[in-house]
Scaffold this active site. Structure first.
Site, mmCIF file in Angstrom:
data_model
loop_
_atom_site.group_PDB
_atom_site.id
_atom_site.type_symbol
_atom_site.label_atom_id
_atom_site.label_comp_id
_atom_site.label_asym_id
_atom_site.label_seq_id
_atom_site.Cartn_x
_atom_site.Cartn_y
_atom_site.Cartn_z
ATOM 1 N N GLU A 281 -4.418 -9.396 3.440
ATOM 2 C CA GLU A 281 -5.258 -9.104 4.607
ATOM 3 C C GLU A 281 -6.462 -10.028 4.728
ATOM 4 O O GLU A 281 -6.896 -10.364 5.836
ATOM 5 C CB GLU A 281 -5.736 -7.645 4.555
ATOM 6 C CG GLU A 281 -4.667 -6.614 4.868
ATOM 7 C CD GLU A 281 -3.719 -6.304 3.723
ATOM 8 O OE1 GLU A 281 -3.769 -6.980 2.681
ATOM 9 O OE2 GLU A 281 -2.899 -5.375 3.883
ATOM 10 N N GLU B 264 0.836 -1.213 0.000
ATOM 11 C CA GLU B 264 0.000 0.000 0.000
ATOM 12 C C GLU B 264 0.870 1.261 0.000
ATOM 13 O O GLU B 264 0.558 2.236 -0.681
ATOM 14 C CB GLU B 264 -0.941 -0.010 1.210
ATOM 15 C CG GLU B 264 -2.028 -1.076 1.060
ATOM 16 C CD GLU B 264 -3.012 -1.068 2.211
ATOM 17 O OE1 GLU B 264 -2.576 -1.365 3.344
ATOM 18 O OE2 GLU B 264 -4.186 -0.764 2.004
#
Ligand SMILES: NC(=O)c1ccc[n+]([C@@H]2O[C@H](COP(=O)([O-])OP(=O)(O)OC[C@H]3O[C@@H](n4cnc5c(N)ncnc54)[C@H](O)[C@@H]3O)[C@@H](O)[C@H]2O)c1
Length: 695
Positions: A126, A106
């Site tokens: 995730e 990210e």
């Protein structure tokens, strides 16, 4: 070092993430990253910035040492770091030297340019923890690599080598040779280009996103087995298509916060930490020396021995496989080949890999061929006399320092060790069937097992891609000892009014991969019958329902005989409820003088699962398991317990131990369910009274 180092090369500031082992984005690193970005921007001599990771990894994402601590949420958060990079007036180039995962990716997506070393993998994993990328990943990745690839990556969490993403905005250049030099050269080339490219300003390109998302939603719902996170990942990615960036990001945040507080995510995160905890043995430090395992041997080429030999071969370890009779050996080797070929047919292995694995298996009828192996695993009949004969022989032939392991499921490992003159070298390695598939490996520590043997077995479990869990010596070790109590209650439920298919349906709705009766039919009902017969003699005071014996007395051993608790059509595995079983059950209840009652699904689940919990608590208290989370790992990896429940002990914690104990006192009032068993284990009673939990 747990921060960022700063140097300059000409007009380029090189900022190195340095927080071993995986450059986790902990608070100290985040703080230094922001400071380094500000410093570079304040220095008129700097024209561009390069971010790179120290060591082999760019960044593994959040620092797991900070999970559940205030530091994880303290400013600067990852959002702030990403904003600092994205809003930097000078271009920020990320140099992916290795894996960029979760928050690490990210961050990279928030920078202006990305260059990478060949083979660097990227992932947003995730979903595996029941959450979704919460720092813009679901919004920027589709803008970088397109809708289809982004969905695949975010919904599965899988790692993708950067080469596969060549030509997308995720990677501007793949640098052969010195990455930092390449990244600095790249930064110098683009230093004056304006405006700076930002992924947030791009649109997600797709000819028909609506239809595609609908298709994905359907397949995700079918594949995610009751888990919420994969579907929410699709929702978040959809927002990248339908909403402006900031609104999409806010939507991602709201979904993230919803998931992170869910029972499902708590369970999956518990399992993540439980797996790491399982490899820690308090009195065997991490630096305990291990014995080298270069070659292995297996005695017995039956169901388990064959599967165990496959584990070694698949890990590239040569393995000798011994049987007494040539026919048994041939049969065992043929089964191994068939299993490998079945994997090849499914595309999991190439023909060459099958050949390689088969070449590592050396069938033999002579003990002399095992003598030089570093470890030998015995998987012969479950009979102490046979084990004695085998271990006496192994003691004679095996080289000094070889590890002598037994795959016994019920016999006393200390007794087996006593047949040798080297009990320190003896250990239990309890594989689960099918041994080439099941993740769990119970590692049974005998009274005299030496620490380096234990450490070696734990390290070996990783090489064999198993989850090793240490168990002390007791009847059934951790898993089967608990299973016995669970099965007893399931049989009592049938006596009292539930049909086998109703018990199975309730537990499968709870999430178990297979209810107890379907499972018994698969494993063979004769296995349990054999054990019960022994119990009738050893423990005459314990009540066992005889209904399972009635099924076995009719030769209904399960799938292998075409009938058990269910009936089976030839060549098919579908369990079909059988009126014959219902008749047997009804007749048996009449014999007992029991009027059947309607039993709720809730009672079925509570009695079955809390039976596991009560026995699990005894196992922890006796030190058979090192910790409650080890018990959870056993059930998650060996018994099909649903991941979203985190294992029986975590499930009990989530229900609240006070409530578990209350339910047990209700069960104790039922004279048919073994009231004595429902006295809460002392550990459970104590924790419940103190308002505490197992973890
Ligand atoms: N089947 C399971 O689900 C399972 C699971 C975990 C552990 N175990 C344990 O694994 C062991 C093996 O079980 P299995 O299911 O593979 O049994 P199996 O009957 O399929 O295989 C046993 C094999 O050992 C061979 N054998 C017997 N005596 C021998 C000797 N003296 N020397 C060499 N080979 C000999 C037999 O020919 C046979 O091929 C047992 O201790 C069992 O309790 C079984």
């Amino acid at each position: 070092m747990s921060g960022a180092s700063y140097t300059t090369r000409g007009g380029v500031a090189v900022i190195t993430l340095d927080n071993p082992p995986v450059n986790g984005l902990g608070h100290a690193l985040r703080t230094e990253l922001v400071a380094a970005i500000d410093r570079a921007n304040a220095d008129p001599a700097v024209r561009a910035l390069v971010l790179v990771g120290a060591g082999k990894v760019f960044s593994g994402g959040a620092d797991i040492k900070e999970f559940n601590t205030p530091k994880a949420l303290a400013e600067p958060t990852l959002h702030t770091v990403i904003r600092a990079a994205e809003e930097s007036p000078k271009p920020v180039v990320v140099a992916l030297n290795g894996l960029a995962m979760g928050g690490g990716l990210e961050l990279a997506l928030g920078c202006h340019y990305r260059v990478a070393a060949p083979g660097a993998p990227v992932a947003l994993p995730e979903v595996k923890l029941g959450i979704l990328p919460g720092a813009g990943g679901t919004q920027r990745l589709p803008r970088a690599v397109g809708l289809e690839t982004a969905l695949e990556m975010i919904v599965t969490g899988a790692q993708v080598p950067v080469e596969r993403l060549r030509g997308t905005a995720l990677v501007d250049e793949i640098v052969e040779g010195d990455l930092v030099a390449g990244a600095v050269a790249f930064a110098e080339r683009i230093a004056d280009r304006h405006p700076l490219p930002r992924l947030r300003d791009r649109k997600v390109e797709h000819p028909d996103p609506e239809a595609f998302l609908q298709f994905v939603r359907k397949s995700v719902a079918a594949a995610s087995r009751g888990l919420a996170a994969p579907g929410k990942c699709v929702d978040a990615v959809e927002a990248a298509v339908t909403l402006p960036f900031e609104e999409g990001k806010a939507f991602e945040r709201s979904l993230f916060l919803e998931l992170v507080q869910s029972a499902e995510s708590k369970a999956l995160r518990h399992a993540f930490f439980a797996e790491r905890a399982a490899s820690k043995i308090p009195d065997v430090p991490d630096d305990t020396p291990t014995r080298p395992i270069r070659t292995a041997a297996v005695v017995g080429a039956g169901t388990m021995g064959g599967g165990i030999a496959m584990n070694f071969a698949s890990a590239g370890i040569p393995v000798a496989l011994l049987e007494v009779k040539p026919e048994a050996l041939e049969k065992g080797v043929a089964t191994i080949r068939k299993n490998y070929e079945a994997s090849a047919k499914k595309g999991k292995l190439t023909a060459a890999q099958v050949q390689e694995a088969m070449a590592l298996i050396r069938p033999t009828l002579h003990y002399a061929d095992l003598a030089q192996a570093d470890i030998v695993i015995e998987a012969v009949f479950e009979d102490m006399a046979v084990k004695e004969q085998v271990f006496r022989r192994l003691d004679e032939v095996m080289k000094p320092g070889a590890i002598l392991a037994t795959n016994t499921s019920t016999l006393d490992v200390d007794r087996i060790a006593s047949f040798t003159r080297r009990p320190g070298d003896v250990i239990g390695t309890h594989f689960f069937s099918p041994a080439n598939v099941m993740k769990l490996l119970e590692i049974v520590r005998g009274a005299e097992t030496s620490k380096d043997v234990l450490a070696t077995a734990m390290a070996l479990s990783k090489r064999l891609r198993k989850t090793g869990v240490v168990s002390g010596v007791c009847d059934g070790f951790i898993g089967n000892r608990m299973l016995e109590q669970y099965l007893r209650q399931c049989l009592f439920l049938v006596e009292e009014g539930a049909l086998p298919q109703e018990v199975d349906a309730a537990l499968e709705a709870f999430g178990l991969a297979m209810g107890p009766f379907r499972m018994s039919d698969l494993a063979g009902n004769d296995v349990g019958w054999y054990i019960r017969k022994r119990r009738y003699v050893e423990k005459p005071h314990v009540r066992y329902s005889k209904i399972a014996d009635r099924i076995c007395e009719r030769g209904r051993f399960g799938q292998k005989t075409g009938a058990g608790w269910y009936r089976y059509e030839p060549g098919r595995r579908e369990a079909i409820p059988d009126p014959v079983v219902e008749e047997l059950v009804v007749a048996y209840r009449r014999e007992l003088g029991l009027a059947p009652r309607k039993i709720s699904r809730e009672e079925i689940v509570e009695r079955a699962v809390f039976a596991l919990v009560n026995e699990g608590a005894k196992i922890v208290e006796e030190g058979i398991a090192l910790r409650a989370s080890d018990v959870d790992m056993v059930y998650l990896t060996g018994y099909g317990f649903p991941a979203r429940r985190g294992g029986p002990m975590h499930y009990a914690d989530s229900v609240g131990l006070y409530n578990v104990v209350r339910a047990m006192s209700r069960f104790a009032a039922n004279p048919h369910g073994d009231p004595a068993f429902w006295t809460p284990a002392p550990l459970l009673a104590r924790l419940a009274a103190e308002g505490k939990s197992f973890s």
